[in-house]
Design a protein around this motif. Structure first.
Motif, PDB file in Angstrom:
ATOM      1  N   VAL B 215     -43.163  -2.348 -11.486  1.00  0.00           N
ATOM      2  CA  VAL B 215     -42.282  -1.779 -12.310  1.00  0.00           C
ATOM      3  C   VAL B 215     -41.051  -1.774 -12.181  1.00  0.00           C
ATOM      4  O   VAL B 215     -40.098  -1.844 -12.797  1.00  0.00           O
ATOM      5  CB  VAL B 215     -42.823  -0.547 -13.609  1.00  0.00           C
ATOM      6  CG1 VAL B 215     -41.795  -0.577 -14.960  1.00  0.00           C
ATOM      7  CG2 VAL B 215     -44.258  -0.477 -13.876  1.00  0.00           C
ATOM      8  N   GLY B 216     -40.486  -1.351 -11.673  1.00  0.00           N
ATOM      9  CA  GLY B 216     -39.551  -1.054 -10.480  1.00  0.00           C
ATOM     10  C   GLY B 216     -39.117  -0.001  -9.897  1.00  0.00           C
ATOM     11  O   GLY B 216     -39.996   1.075  -9.783  1.00  0.00           O
ATOM     12  N   THR B 217     -37.536   0.194  -9.250  1.00  0.00           N
ATOM     13  CA  THR B 217     -37.372   1.308  -8.146  1.00  0.00           C
ATOM     14  C   THR B 217     -35.919   1.491  -8.573  1.00  0.00           C
ATOM     15  O   THR B 217     -34.853   1.017  -9.631  1.00  0.00           O
ATOM     16  CB  THR B 217     -37.127   0.526  -7.199  1.00  0.00           C
ATOM     17  OG1 THR B 217     -36.177  -0.460  -7.041  1.00  0.00           O
ATOM     18  CG2 THR B 217     -38.882   0.294  -6.340  1.00  0.00           C
ATOM     19  N   VAL B 218     -36.299   2.779  -8.507  1.00  0.00           N
ATOM     20  CA  VAL B 218     -34.313   3.606  -9.166  1.00  0.00           C
ATOM     21  C   VAL B 218     -33.569   4.777  -7.677  1.00  0.00           C
ATOM     22  O   VAL B 218     -34.456   5.252  -6.895  1.00  0.00           O
ATOM     23  CB  VAL B 218     -34.228   4.514 -10.024  1.00  0.00           C
ATOM     24  CG1 VAL B 218     -32.574   5.412 -10.265  1.00  0.00           C
ATOM     25  CG2 VAL B 218     -34.665   3.839 -11.612  1.00  0.00           C
TER      26      VAL B 218
END
Lengths: 253, 526
Positions: B215-218
């Motif tokens: 989904v994503g990374t931060v």
């Protein structure tokens, strides 16, 4: 048929946009002149005629979901607070697919209007049923009089649409599911691009906010965007160039 | 801020002002001795304590909101929240995501005050459970943290906005995995359950060839947050088009183990919830504590001063949506909360034939730490068996088949329930009946009297000693079904069924041509 035409994501990354899918030359000239690269992403979908609107809305809304924030409220001392963005699940009637969009009737109306125009243009063109729609995010740069403001695009999403005609009900049923699956892939691709955390305009001060965001909507605040479309023939060159702009602020020409 | 020098924070009237020399001096001048000094040493290199606290708060609420989004996406109904142009102070990450109190409660319980860290991931497991009691893991959503730090990033601003973007991506992705369409159709035949656990990610239950979507990374100064989903693609009979309540037919079996290594600590919950009236008086504390308000103020000028709104955030939300699609006509799902806090799902059977594996645990914990596994025995081709035979196995304890069971199952397996004495009646006779009704035959071994098991070595009267001394079980299994047809047992590569079918028309044509010969032949017989 639907499957063979395929849908593929061409991720272009940081490069100068290709000629064929170019927004009007004026904007590109501005970008080139500044030496700033504009991120361009291309998505392709093969759909049946009645699925065109929903497929386009799904893609556009998914992109805008990520490119919209709540309304800014500026306070003194240079601080601001951000409003809340609500979301809605939308089921497609002609595709086995559900997408999420921001809860903003105004935004939805604006998108539906332009998508409807695109669909009509496709139908009336009588061509091969090929067209493309571009969603462009841009920043305005104020120029001194007598020069008009420049629009510098920083991200362009192009959706190439290929309309197929199906004969039997069974084919249509399969198409429903196939297009649904393809749109799932598109959403994953869009999210992938969003996750790269590449260039985003800096958060503006109160005086600059209209150069970055579209502040005309009541409940959400997307980045400044333009939607345009073209009907193309098989070679990709423009047969009928129909430009529509959705510019909320007046832009003197 | 370097770690060598302490951070001087001025706390006044509940507000923390970041250190700034001129501010200190001016405040001193104004307030004299009424200013409270607090010397706070920065915990991490280059991360001020305020930033650290903010970051922890962001991660905590991000984890809670992630769980809410995932579970709400599997409720089986469309989610709709309203945009609001004026911030209320309680909408974390500037997104209107409702908080279902039960879900938050479960998430907080799983987290137990910790935050996702390296090796400690927060996982939400989504599984499907049919009305017959079979269950299957569909997805595992993982919120992980790794060591790659981004020291330069601004916590209160960039990290917050990226977490918000990540939540939006999560909203989009949760509608796109295969389990979404399954969950929209849940109700009579199956329900979707969720389970939250904290620790190592376990992907074994997803079957072979599961796929992962990120989904994503931060990136944050203390590590990189990654949100991903691993989902099953081998749905076998579970395709939404074909799912019907048909008994298992040859070749299509449900052969899944559901391993729950932590049965008592993380039970399954239905992805639906009831109005408070049906909740049997179980209420959960409101989500937001008084201290925990989300930051809604941002600054365009660095360094950003964080102004914490003074008022309390948080709106206790009672589930106001009615239970959707879960109240089937003849089956009710009810949650009960035993004293040990575990949640189990009770599904009363509607008919005698339906056997459920759910543990009706009114106050009972999971059966003595026995791993809960569901095994459906493969049914032979010609056996008229309308009942799923289910046995419980424990993978740890030897001779687990003989361990006492707590379920009201009709157990026909002669290995488990050997008839008491071979003389009273023909044990073979008794055990050849494979439908549920005669489970008691053969010596009255029902599921209830399992206290002592004795391995009885049979020599049925008609079995010969000079052949291998066959015991009853082996004999039963071997001769239960007629032997395979020779035409089916030849090498698959040599001649597949498809080819057989393809050659049928030609064979028919040949036979039709010779029909006169056949007729003549038949007449000679008469």
């Amino acid at each position: 048929m639907v499957e063979s035409s395929g849908s593929s994501l061409q991720v272009s990354g940081w490069f100068r946009p290709k000629r064929a899918s170019q927004p009007p030359a004026r904007l590109v000239g501005a970008a080139r002149g500044r030496g700033m690269n504009c991120r361009a992403e291309v998505l392709e979908v093969s759909v049946e005629g009645r699925q065109v609107e929903e497929a386009l809305l799904a893609v556009l809304h998914t992109v805008l979901l990520h490119r919209s924030t709540g309304k800014f409220h500026y306070k003194k001392e240079g601080t601001y607070s951000i409003g809340t963005v609500g979301t809605q699940d939308i089921d497609c009637d002609f595709i086995d697919f559900t997408y999420v969009r921001v809860s903003s009737e105004e935004l939805d109306r604006a998108l539906r209007k332009v998508v409807g125009e695109f669909k009509d243009a496709l139908r009336n063109s009588g061509g091969d049923g090929l067209g493309q729609m571009s969603l462009e995010f841009y920043q305005k740069k104020k120029s001194r009089w007598p020069f008009s403001d420049e629009c510098i695009p920083w991200e362009v999403w192009t959706v190439k649409v290929h309309v197929v005609a199906l004969a039997t009900e069974q084919e249509r049923q399969i198409c429903r599911e196939k297009v649904g699956e393809k749109l799932c892939e598109k959403v994953i691709n869009i999210v992938e691009v969003m996750n790269r955390h590449e260039y985003l305009p800096k958060m503006p001060t109160q005086s600059e906010v209209d150069n970055v965001f579209d502040t005309g909507l009541r409940d959400v605040q997307p980045y400044l965007y333009k939607i345009s479309f073209q009907i193309t023939d098989a070679l990709g060159t423009s047969v009928t160039t129909t430009m529509r702009r959705l510019i909320k602020d007046t832009l003197a020409l | 801020m370097k770690s060598s020098s302490p951070d001087i924070c001025i706390q006044e009237e509940g507000r923390l002002y970041p250190p700034c020399d001129s501010l200190v001096e001016s405040v001193l001048a104004l307030k004299g001795t009424s200013v409270l000094y607090r010397f706070v040493y920065a915990m991490d290199t280059d991360l001020s304590s305020q930033d650290r606290k903010d970051l922890d708060k962001f991660i905590k609420f991000f984890a809670l909101k992630t769980v809410q989004v995932i579970v709400q996406a599997r409720l089986g109904e469309k989610i709709c929240t309203r945009s609001s142009s004026s911030p209320t102070g309680s909408d974390w990450f500037n997104l209107a995501i409702k908080d279902i109190p039960e879900v938050t409660h479960e998430a907080k319980k799983a987290l137990a005050g910790q935050l996702p860290a390296v090796g400690r991931s927060m996982c939400v497991e989504i599984s499907l459970k049919t009305s017959e009691g079979d269950s299957m893991e569909l997805e595992i959503w993982c919120l992980e943290m790794n060591e790659k730090c981004d020291k330069e990033i601004k916590v209160s601003y960039t990290v917050y906005n990226r977490l918000s973007l990540l939540l939006k991506s999560l909203l989009a992705i949760t509608r796109v995995t295969p389990a979404y369409r399954l969950s929209r159709k849940q109700g009579r035949e199956y329900v979707i359950l969720y389970r939250i656990y904290f620790g190592e990610v376990q992907l074994n239950g997803l079957g072979e060839g599961f796929q992962t979507v990120r989904v994503g990374t931060v990136g944050t100064p203390v590590g990189t947050i990654t949100l991903s989903c691993a989902y099953r693609i081998n749905l076998a009979f579970m395709s939404t088009r074909q799912f019907e309540r048909t008994p298992p037919i040859m070749g299509i079996v449900i052969d899944h183990f559901v391993d729950r290594p932590y049965p008592s600590s993380s039970p399954m919950h239905p992805c639906n919830y009831r109005t408070t009236g049906e909740d049997a008086g179980v209420t959960y504390p409101s989500v937001e504590d008084s201290q925990e308000v989300c930051t809604t103020s941002f600054s365009t000028s660095p360094p950003s001063q964080l102004m914490v709104p003074g008022k309390e955030g948080g709106v206790p939300l009672a589930p106001s949506q009615p239970a959707h699609g879960t109240q089937a006509d003849h089956e009710r799902m009810a949650t009960c909360t035993p004293s040990d806090g575990a949640h189990y799902i009770v599904t009363p059977s509607s008919s005698e034939d339906t056997e459920t594996v759910s543990n009706s645990s009114e106050g009972r914990a999971s059966p003595r730490g026995i791993l809960e596994a569901v095994l459906v025995r493969k049914v032979g081709a010609l056996v008229n068996n309308s009942v799923d035979q289910v046995t419980m196995t424990n993978l740890d304890i030897p001779f687990a088949m003989f361990a006492p069971k707590n379920f009201e199952l009709e157990d026909n397996d002669p290995m488990v329930n050997p008839p008491d004495s071979p003389d009273t009646e023909s044990p073979l006779q008794g055990s050849l009946h494979s439908d549920g009704s005669s489970g008691g035959g053969g010596g009255g071994s029902s599921g209830n009297t399992h206290d002592d098991f004795v391995m009885v070595d049979f020599k049925p009267a008609f079995s010969k000693d000079d052949i291998l001394p066959m015991d009853l079980g082996t004999f039963y299994r071997e001769f239960q079904n007629p032997p395979q047809l020779s035409s089916l047992s030849i090498d698959i590569g040599a001649q597949s069924m498809a080819e057989d079918l393809d050659s049928l028309p030609e064979k028919l044509a040949v036979h039709e041509k010779n029909v006169k010969e056949f007729d003549a032949f038949v007449e000679t017989l008469q």
